[in-house]
Design a protein around this motif. Structure first.
Motif, short mmCIF file in Angstrom:
data_model
loop_
_atom_site.label_atom_id
_atom_site.label_comp_id
_atom_site.label_asym_id
_atom_site.label_seq_id
_atom_site.Cartn_x
_atom_site.Cartn_y
_atom_site.Cartn_z
N GLY A 12 0.87 -1.17 -0.02
CA GLY A 12 -0.01 0.05 0.09
C GLY A 12 0.78 1.21 0.06
N PHE B 96 0.55 3.98 -3.16
CA PHE B 96 0.05 5.39 -2.80
C PHE B 96 1.31 6.33 -2.72
N SER B 97 2.46 6.08 -2.49
CA SER B 97 3.46 6.94 -2.54
C SER B 97 3.87 7.41 -4.15
N ALA C 48 2.77 8.31 3.09
CA ALA C 48 2.14 7.30 2.84
C ALA C 48 2.00 6.34 4.35
N SER D 118 0.08 8.02 7.02
CA SER D 118 -1.39 8.02 6.75
C SER D 118 -1.91 6.62 6.92
N MET D 119 -1.24 5.62 6.32
CA MET D 119 -1.88 4.33 6.36
C MET D 119 -1.83 3.59 7.77
N CYS E 6 -6.06 6.46 0.61
CA CYS E 6 -4.89 5.87 1.55
C CYS E 6 -5.18 5.49 3.13
N CYS F 256 -7.81 2.44 3.04
CA CYS F 256 -7.20 1.15 2.87
C CYS F 256 -6.12 0.91 4.02
#
Length: 432
Positions: free
Chosen positions: A341, A345-346, A371, A374-375, A397, A400
């Motif tokens: 992930g 996302f990055s 990312a 955030s994740m 992000c 998920c």
């Protein structure tokens, strides 16, 4: 042709099969049985020798053409109903595992269950399979040679090892009091004293980092606070004496040194003595030790291992350690999911934000950092998207990240709850 028919002329009885199940006798027409040729009774009709028949039933009488089965006669009534209607129903009061074993014996498939019983059967089987998996996992963890809760507690086997050794009675009494705080009042006092010194040491380590307690000499060189230094020396001497005493009275020194908690105890005092040796060498102005100061600082930071000494007095910390030890697969999956992930996302946030002069997300490494926070739902707020597309990616992000973290965390929490409950039972049993 059924075995025995070649020895006599065909009669009306040849159209029937005589079955005796646990004393319950029943005559069944061949035409009914042949509707299900894959079942045990259907396969009996195709046997051409006595040996083949005895492979399918427990006994056989050629004179009466009667087949004997040592099975549950009550369940066979449901088997008869299956042959007549083509549908099978669950048996009230019969364990679902026994039910499955019975239909497997008679060669009846699960698909023949009627719709009113099919869902209930599969739910019960899934419940049984889940319990079996949990039990197998618990048994594997209990008998594992790795770190487990039982290895963190004194066992009866350790006590029996004192027999025949030097000063067996004295060493046994000291060992029990050191390993089992609930054994007696003196054992509780020793545990409270050890826990108090650990807490004092941790508090002193925290105070030592505060500028208000720093002192300097006449040459403006930073020196140790005498009060904190004396307190540190006392704590280390206590930890050293406790470790040496445990090692001296341990039934097996090698086994003692291999236990996780004892390794933590050793790691909590070694930095002090290594630092003392480095300070002594530094005072001797040894030119080969240019980085002694940095080494001393690193070793002093290693005193944080003393926090882990609390695990000796906390069932929760011991359970946490055992859970992490036996959750390597779940932790690996969590790291894998997060890595995928974060990488995805990055790259997306970099593509959408690199053209914006107001955005700080101008490189892939910064995108990885964004990312990651955030994740994991940390959200420091030091970097953030400013474009509309970047905000949409940021929303996805975070969502998920919540889902990815939640998936393996449930299994890890369930393992922790089981370990903690088992440790509490062990502590209660030992304190009785």
């Amino acid at each position: 042709m059924v075995y025995g028919q070649i020895f006599r002329q065909r009669s009306p009885d040849d159209c029937f099969i005589n079955v005796n199940v646990g004393g319950f006798k029943q005559r069944m027409e061949h035409n009914i049985v042949k509707r299900f040729p894959q079942t045990r009774l259907g396969r009996l009709l195709c046997c051409s020798s006595k040996e083949a028949i005895l492979e399918l039933c427990d006994d056989f009488s050629p004179s009466n053409m009667e087949y004997y089965f040592d099975r549950n006669p009550h369940f066979f009534c449901y088997v008869l109903n299956f042959y007549l209607t083509g549908k099978l129903h669950l048996v009230d009061g019969l364990c679902v595992v026994s039910f499955f074993q019975e239909i497997e014996y008679w060669g009846i498939k699960e698909r023949h269950l009627d719709f009113c019983c099919s869902s209930k059967f599969h739910e019960l089987m899934e419940l049984v399979q889940d319990k079996e998996r949990d039990q197998e996992s618990e048994d594997q963890q209990l008998h594992s040679s790795d770190s487990s809760i039982e290895e963190l507690s004194a066992s009866d086997e350790d006590i029996e090892m004192f027999d025949g050794s030097w000063c067996a009675d004295v060493r046994r009494n000291i060992w029990i009091r050191l390993e089992n705080p609930g054994y007696s009042t003196s054992a509780k006092a020793m545990a409270v004293a050890s826990l108090s010194v650990v807490i004092v040491s941790i508090v002193a380590m925290c105070i030592h980092s505060m500028p208000e307690f720093h002192q300097v000499d006449l040459n403006e060189k930073e020196i140790e606070n005498p009060v904190l230094d004396s307190l540190e020396n006392f704590c280390v001497l206590f930890f050293s004496a406790e470790f040496i005493l445990r090692l001296a009275v341990a039934p097996l020194a090698r086994k003692f040194l291999c236990r996780p908690l004892n390794i933590i105890d050793l790691m909590s005092v070694i930095p002090f003595y290594v630092t003392l040796a480095c300070d002594t060498a530094d005072e001797g102005e040894n030119t080969n030790l240019e980085n002694v100061g940095k080494v001393v600082q690193i070793l002093r930071l290693m005193r944080v291992f003393r926090i882990l000494k609390l695990a000796r007095h906390s069932a929760g910390l011991r359970s946490l350690g055992a859970t992490l030890r036996h959750s390597s697969r779940e932790v690996g999956l969590l790291v894998l999911f997060l890595s995928v992930g974060i990488s995805m996302f990055s790259a997306l946030i970099y593509c959408l934000e690199k053209e914006s002069l107001e955005s700080d997300l101008q490189t892939m490494p910064i995108g990885w950092w964004w990312a990651t926070v955030s994740m994991t739902t940390v959200g420091y707020g030091d970097v953030f998207p400013v474009t509309l597309g970047g905000k949409v990616i940021g929303t996805l992000c975070i969502i998920c990240g919540l889902l990815i973290v939640a998936l393996p965390i449930t299994n890890i929490f369930n393992k922790f709850a089981k370990f903690y409950e088992r440790q509490r039972r062990i502590d209660l049993r030992r304190n009785k």
